[in-house]
Scaffold this active site. Structure first.
Site, mmCIF file in Angstrom:
data_model
loop_
_atom_site.group_PDB
_atom_site.id
_atom_site.type_symbol
_atom_site.label_atom_id
_atom_site.label_comp_id
_atom_site.label_asym_id
_atom_site.label_seq_id
_atom_site.Cartn_x
_atom_site.Cartn_y
_atom_site.Cartn_z
ATOM 1 N N GLY A 64 2.970 -9.144 22.960
ATOM 2 C CA GLY A 64 1.631 -8.692 23.322
ATOM 3 C C GLY A 64 0.622 -9.159 22.280
ATOM 4 C CB ALA A 70 0.432 -6.093 17.945
ATOM 5 C CB THR A 116 -2.662 -6.840 24.893
ATOM 6 O OG1 THR A 116 -1.892 -6.296 23.839
ATOM 7 C CG2 THR A 116 -3.929 -7.461 24.338
ATOM 8 C CB ALA A 118 -7.125 -3.424 26.881
ATOM 9 C CG ASP A 169 12.863 -1.622 24.458
ATOM 10 O OD1 ASP A 169 13.023 -0.560 25.081
ATOM 11 O OD2 ASP A 169 12.829 -2.737 24.993
ATOM 12 N NE ARG A 218 -9.715 8.400 27.831
ATOM 13 C CZ ARG A 218 -9.437 7.161 27.411
ATOM 14 N NH1 ARG A 218 -8.343 6.927 26.719
ATOM 15 N NH2 ARG A 218 -10.265 6.165 27.683
#
Lengths: 542, 416, 207
Positions: A92, A94, A122, A125, A291, A353
């Protein structure tokens, strides 16, 4: 689920510009305790083994943390070994940022990713990325906002580093070729995230993550970084001195285990949405099964806040094939009401939220929801009321929502959308320092898999910042280990400790981790991958 | 086995005069055209009675195709495209005809023009076939201003234009509507149908497209009569066929034999059997649809119906012989690659489909394939056919489907 | 689940499957108990992983779509397309010395881009409805900003790459166009001012 059948609710629905305010609201803490999934007593257990022994943890997460490994020493006989300086696990945002920086600093880098490079949270988003760049804003304000939102349970040093990085993160992304929405003068446009004190979110339309991810992916693909896709890590390797020394990768393409011997390992495996905690739908991508938490924990890495998750209030609940899909918070900010099966407002829609999510769950649990007839249900997101008050608003500001509506066969300007909270983000994770280093030497962790940056509640736009800020830091520091001599001996000996501990604690060894894929994908029954299952098991099956 | 008469008609030494028109006319050349000029209205009937069919691979009755164009009224231009784009795997007959017997083709084209009231003839030739295109150029040049051409124009009632046009060299340019685009000067993209070329082809004019071998037969039918032509074939088949045999045989080559000659004769008498030490495994029939014949099909008469009855297709009459030790999966991969490289790009199901099939085949061939990959191949054989504008994709799927039918065990053994 | 009252019958990868009408083809495969882990990604239509070929009942056409976005239909035939398509293009943005050189370098990196034969296959195959062919043409002419704009919704599913008979990788052309535009032309003064103040150490955070 009990409630008004959706056909009936739809027939009874009439659009109205204004609706009566909701009745008296319970105290937030009480509401959360009674209905927020984090507070479900069933969902919490105390960890029996490992570095966080004695800590509270979500039951499903604990089950994996305290599960047996997927492999045994016997499964690794004949597995090829590849050497590298830095192994990044996860493809992703990162992982890509870390890999690019590590390679730039001269390290040999392999990215191993369970799915394909970029198949990640990602890419989904929408909102944007926080960076204090406007005149009336400072990194300090960004810091303060983040601390406040986190309910103070946060690593303040990490937050300070991240908010100070933010403007340079944006510069770095532009240098990778990422576009942002600019005003007529070429300045970055900013918008305000809920719970913040300045306009600080920079963005590219409502595709910020997609734009970021495809640029990073392209930067990797056009470079010499080696990418192993369809290659989930199933175990870390340890050295005799307790370092992380690489990983065991299950190649779904070659259908064999492969060992990567590395001087540093960066875990960037993302979140847990596809564990469907408390049976919730999720906004997460298919591979988000936690994981990294499992791998790190077995090697002795400390975790934190593993009982805290973000449930986004407006996940699509109908049609079913899109269940869990996120509807941006902006729709509520624009004034959309929430209506229960009786057509009544039941919560102040602009509460935080967790509060709104708990209120929706309460309505449904107490029979005031709307039932789809196939076991699920939700409440109305009353979009037509917004259209009545502000004709044309959706078309101008929410093109992606209109697009989503088309896929559902619904025009949100004229028909309300059925929503239910969706599992969105793992607030906690592996404990790290300012360089993404965990307490296990040689093991780094970044992005959603790490903890401490967002405390128990994350602000919109801080996640994309987190992944690049700590991704670059970890990449640089991991590359610094490239000149080390490397490890004399690599093994999975730490698994013996795990099994010893589990047995002594009276825990069963019948489940295994990491999960890799949600159960409904039937990975465990896929004959194509029989070769990747434990020898002992296969023999048992025969 | 009895020896059949070889090269009786098209490849007869009397026809192999190269571009020399005088030599052609000093033999029997020109007689067919003269008969046609005397009675243009009887040509199509003669072709129907002869049972001439499209020898470029379709096997479609030639007289039917001609009738559609002949029926088109109006005073505007009508086109005949003589298709010499030959590029199919294992096929090398049209290049031989164009290089060695250009005049029987030209005469055949003129008769065709008379039959269908066509005034513009385009010899559309693959530029990679150097000698063929050179000799056709010369041969066409030699017809200009000759009495037979004038007689034909008089019979037609207007001048007949003939020109040689080099195709783009793309395989897909052999497809009828692609050829039309190419003649118009465009990239050879196949067009959607309708309209059919007979109604609206080159520049919107009625257009007939025939293969070179088909046209070459026409003067002989006119000269010797329909009954003569019918009798050349064996069984129910008519005329002759130029078979191209290649691969692991001792004497590969183009042999003109009676239509319906059994495969075993072509292979063992004319091809002179397998190469030393090689054992027959299968025969790929060449052309737009490569399909497979196996050792159990050696008795099959090589005509359109008989081959079709064996789940295969005669195609252009190419027979590519492969022996034991040749990997079927690898061979099929190569054919599919050929189609993938030839796909024009207009239909994603064709371009992506052939690409994807080729990828799965390579994976299986190299021992990386899974059962899921094989299942996907089987499934694509069901989904893809008919989804393209032209039949290129169908060709790729046919060779795959045929190999799956005959050699499934070989695929299964190759799975990882 | 509310039972089999209204089930749709279709085939996916050749397997006969019955599923309720509200499922996507990926979900239908799972619903029927078949394994599927590859070609599944975000499940929201933005990662480009779940490419499928679809033939609907009574249709000659075979379309290319994203599986997570395709609802089951009666008589539908579906085949997943799982192909590795890393780009063969190797370039680094910092190899390009300045914006005067972009066009020349583009043609070095993507020599095949100007060979477009305008078959339109890329436009037809794009599940996002991008004007792919026009984008390639604009990039070939050096209009990178305009070309990049067209690829705003590109999810890099690579279908256009497999559909191109000239082996152009249109999506990567699009991304190159977008990247050089940002790399050479995004110079926001608000960001630059803030970076300058940070460099001078003016904006320390007090924890």
């Amino acid at each position: 689920m009990k409630g008004t059948p959706i056909e009936q609710a739809l027939a009874e629905y009439t659009a109205a510009a204004q609706r009566p305010a909701p009745g008296a609201q319970p105290d937030t803490r009480e509401l959360l305790r009674a209905f927020h999934p984090d507070h479900d007593a069933h969902a919490k257990v105390t960890l029996q083994v490992g570095p966080n022994k004695g800590d509270i943890c979500h039951r499903q997460v604990a089950q994996l943390l305290q599960a047996d490994a997927r492999i045994d020493e016997a499964d690794l006989a004949g597995s090829p070994v590849t050497e590298t300086d830095v192994l990044v696990i996860g493809g992703g945002g990162a992982g890509c940022a870390a890999a690019l920086v590590a390679q730039q600093q001269g390290a040999r880098v392999i990215i191993a990713t369970k799915l394909r490079l970029g198949d990640s949270n990602t890419v989904m988003a929408e909102g944007g990325i926080q960076a204090s760049i406007e005149k009336d804003d400072t990194p300090q304000m960004h810091f303060d906002d983040t601390i406040r939102a986190s309910r103070q349970v946060v690593d303040r040093e990490l937050v300070a580093e991240m908010v100070s990085d933010a403007p340079d993160v944006i510069r770095w992304l532009i240098q990778q070729g990422m576009q942002f929405d600019l005003d007529d003068y070429g300045d970055l446009m900013t918008r305000r995230a809920g719970g913040t004190s300045a306009a600080r979110v920079v963005y590219y339309r409502d595709y910020t993550g997609l734009e970021m991810m495809r640029v990073l992916r392209e930067a990797i693909r056009t470079s010499d970084i080696e990418v192993w896709d369809y290659s989930p890590a199933v175990e870390l390797l340890s050295s005799e001195s307790g370092y992380c020394a690489g990983a065991v990768i299950s190649s779904l393409k070659e259908r064999q285990h492969k060992l990567v011997r590395a001087k540093a390992v960066i875990l960037a495996t993302g979140g847990i949405g596809r564990m469907h905690l408390n049976e919730f739908p999720t906004s997460n991508h298919f591979g988000a099964t936690g994981d990294g938490l499992v791998l790190a924990y077995r090697l002795g890495a400390r975790l934190r806040d593993l009982d805290s998750f973000q449930y986004h209030p407006s996940g699509l609940a109908y049609p079913q094939h899109l269940a869990g899909t996120l509807i941006t918070e902006g729709v509520r900010s624009a004034g959309a009401y929430l209506l229960n099966g009786r057509g009544e407002r039941f919560v102040d829609e602009l509460q935080p939220r967790d509060h709104v999510a708990a209120a929706i769950i309460r309505e449904c649990a107490e029979g005031r929801g709307i039932s789809t007839g196939s076991g699920s249900g939700g409440v109305w997101l009353d979009t037509p009321s917004v259209e009545l008050r502000n004709p044309g608003l959706f078309e101008a500001r929410f093109p992606k929502l209109i697009q989503l509506g088309k896929k559902c066969g619904i025009d949100p300007r004229h028909q309300p959308m059925l929503i239910y909270p969706t599992l969105h983000y793992q607030n906690g994770g592996v404990v790290i320092d300012r360089n993404g280093q965990t307490n296990v030497p040689g093991l780094f962790c970044i992005g959603e898999a790490s903890g401490g940056v967002h405390g128990r509640n994350r602000l919109m736009g801080n996640s994309l910042l987190d992944i690049i800020s700590f991704g670059r830091r970890a990449g640089a520091h991991a590359a610094g280990r490239a000149h080390d001599r490397g490890h004399k001996k690599i093994s999975i000996e730490h698994l013996s400790n795990l099994r010893r501990e589990l047995t002594l604690a009276g825990m069963p060894l019948d489940s295994k981790g990491p999960l890799l894929f949600p159960g409904y994908a039937n990975f465990e029954n896929d004959s194509d991958y029989a070769g990747l299952r434990k020898n002992s098991e296969r023999e048992g099956m025969q | 086995m009895t020896q059949r008469p070889l090269n009786q008609v098209l490849l007869h030494p009397g026809c192999r005069v190269g571009p020399e028109l005088d030599q052609w006319l000093s033999g029997h050349g020109g007689e067919g055209l003269a008969r046609a000029c005397a009675a243009p209205g009887a040509i199509i009937d003669a072709i129907r009675e002869a049972g001439l069919r499209g020898l470029g691979g379709s096997g479609y009755p030639t007289h039917k195709k001609w009738s559609f164009v002949a029926q088109q009224q109006g005073t505007g231009d009508k086109y005949l495209i003589c298709n010499g784009n030959e590029d199919e795997p294992g096929t090398f007959k049209d290049r031989l005809l164009m290089a060695e017997t250009p005049h029987q083709i030209i005469e055949g084209a003129l008769i065709t023009a008379l039959a269908c009231a066509i005034n513009r003839i385009v010899f559309y030739i693959n530029p990679d076939l150097g000698l063929a295109i050179d000799n056709m150029h010369q041969a066409v040049q030699q017809w200009r201003g000759t009495p037979p051409l004038q007689t034909a124009a008089d019979a037609l009632g207007r001048p007949i234009e003939m020109e040689v046009v080099a195709s783009s060299g793309h395989y897909i340019g052999g497809e009828e509507t692609a050829a039309i685009e190419s003649v118009e000067g465009n990239f050879p993209f196949p067009r959607g149908k309708p309209p059919y070329p007979a109604e609206s082809g080159v520049h919107g004019c009625p257009t007939l497209i025939n293969n070179m071998e088909t046209l070459a037969n026409v003067p002989h039918i006119l000269r010797n009569g329909a009954a003569w032509y019918r009798d050349l074939g064996l069984g129910d088949a008519c005329g002759t066929k130029i078979y191209c045999i290649s691969g692991d045989v001792l004497r590969p080559g183009a042999y003109e034999l009676p239509m319906g000659t059994p495969l075993s004769e072509l292979l063992y008498i004319y091809g002179d059997g397998m190469l030393v030490g090689k054992k027959l495994k299968a025969i790929f029939t060449g052309g737009p649809s490569n399909t497979i014949l196996t050792t159990t099909d050696l008795d099959v008469p090589l005509d359109f119906e008989s081959v079709a009855a064996r789940r295969s297709a005669l195609g252009t009459g190419a027979m590519i012989v492969v022996s034991h030790g040749t990997g079927i999966v690898k061979r099929v991969t190569e054919y599919v690659n050929f189609f993938a490289a030839s796909s024009c790009g207009q239909c994603p199901s064709c371009k992506t489909g052939t690409y994807y099939i080729s990828m799965l085949l390579s994976k299986i061939d190299t021992g990386e394939g899974t059962r899921a990959d094989l299942e996907s191949l089987i499934n694509l054989c069901k989904i893809l056919p008919g989804s393209g504008r032209c039949h290129l994709l169908d060709g790729a799927v046919k060779v795959l489907d045929s190999s799956l039918y005959h050699f499934m065990s070989e695929y299964e053994q190759a799975l990882n | 689940m509310s039972g089999n009252a209204h089930e749709i019958h279709l085939t996916i990868n050749g397997k006969d499957i019955s599923a309720p009408p509200y499922l996507s083809v990926i979900q239908a495969l799972w619903h029927a108990g078949y394994p599927r882990v590859k070609s599944v990604g975000c499940l929201e239509g933005v990662c480009g992983s779940c490419r499928v070929m679809v033939r609907r009942a009574d249709s000659r056409q075979v379309t290319t779509e994203l599986g997570c976005q395709v609802l089951v239909e009666e008589g539908m035939q579906v085949n997943f397309l799982l192909f590795p398509t890393p780009t063969h293009h190797r370039y680094q943005l910092d190899e390009i010395k300045n914006s005067w050189e972009v066009q020349a370098r583009f043609h070095q990196f993507f020599p095949e881009a100007e060979k477009c034969r305008h078959c339109g296959g890329c436009n037809t195959t794009c599940p996002k409805g991008i004007q792919v062919e026009k984008g390639v043409e604009l990039a070939s002419k050096g209009k990178f900003r305009e070309a990049g704009e067209l690829f705003g919704e590109c999810v890099l599913c690579n279908l256009c790459q497999t559909a191109c008979p000239e082996s152009i990788a249109p999506n990567h052309v699009g991304l190159f166009s977008r990247r050089v535009t940002a790399y050479f032309h995004t110079r926001p003064s608000n960001l630059i001012r803030r970076l300058e103040r940070l460099r001078k150490g003016e904006l320390q955070v007090v924890t």
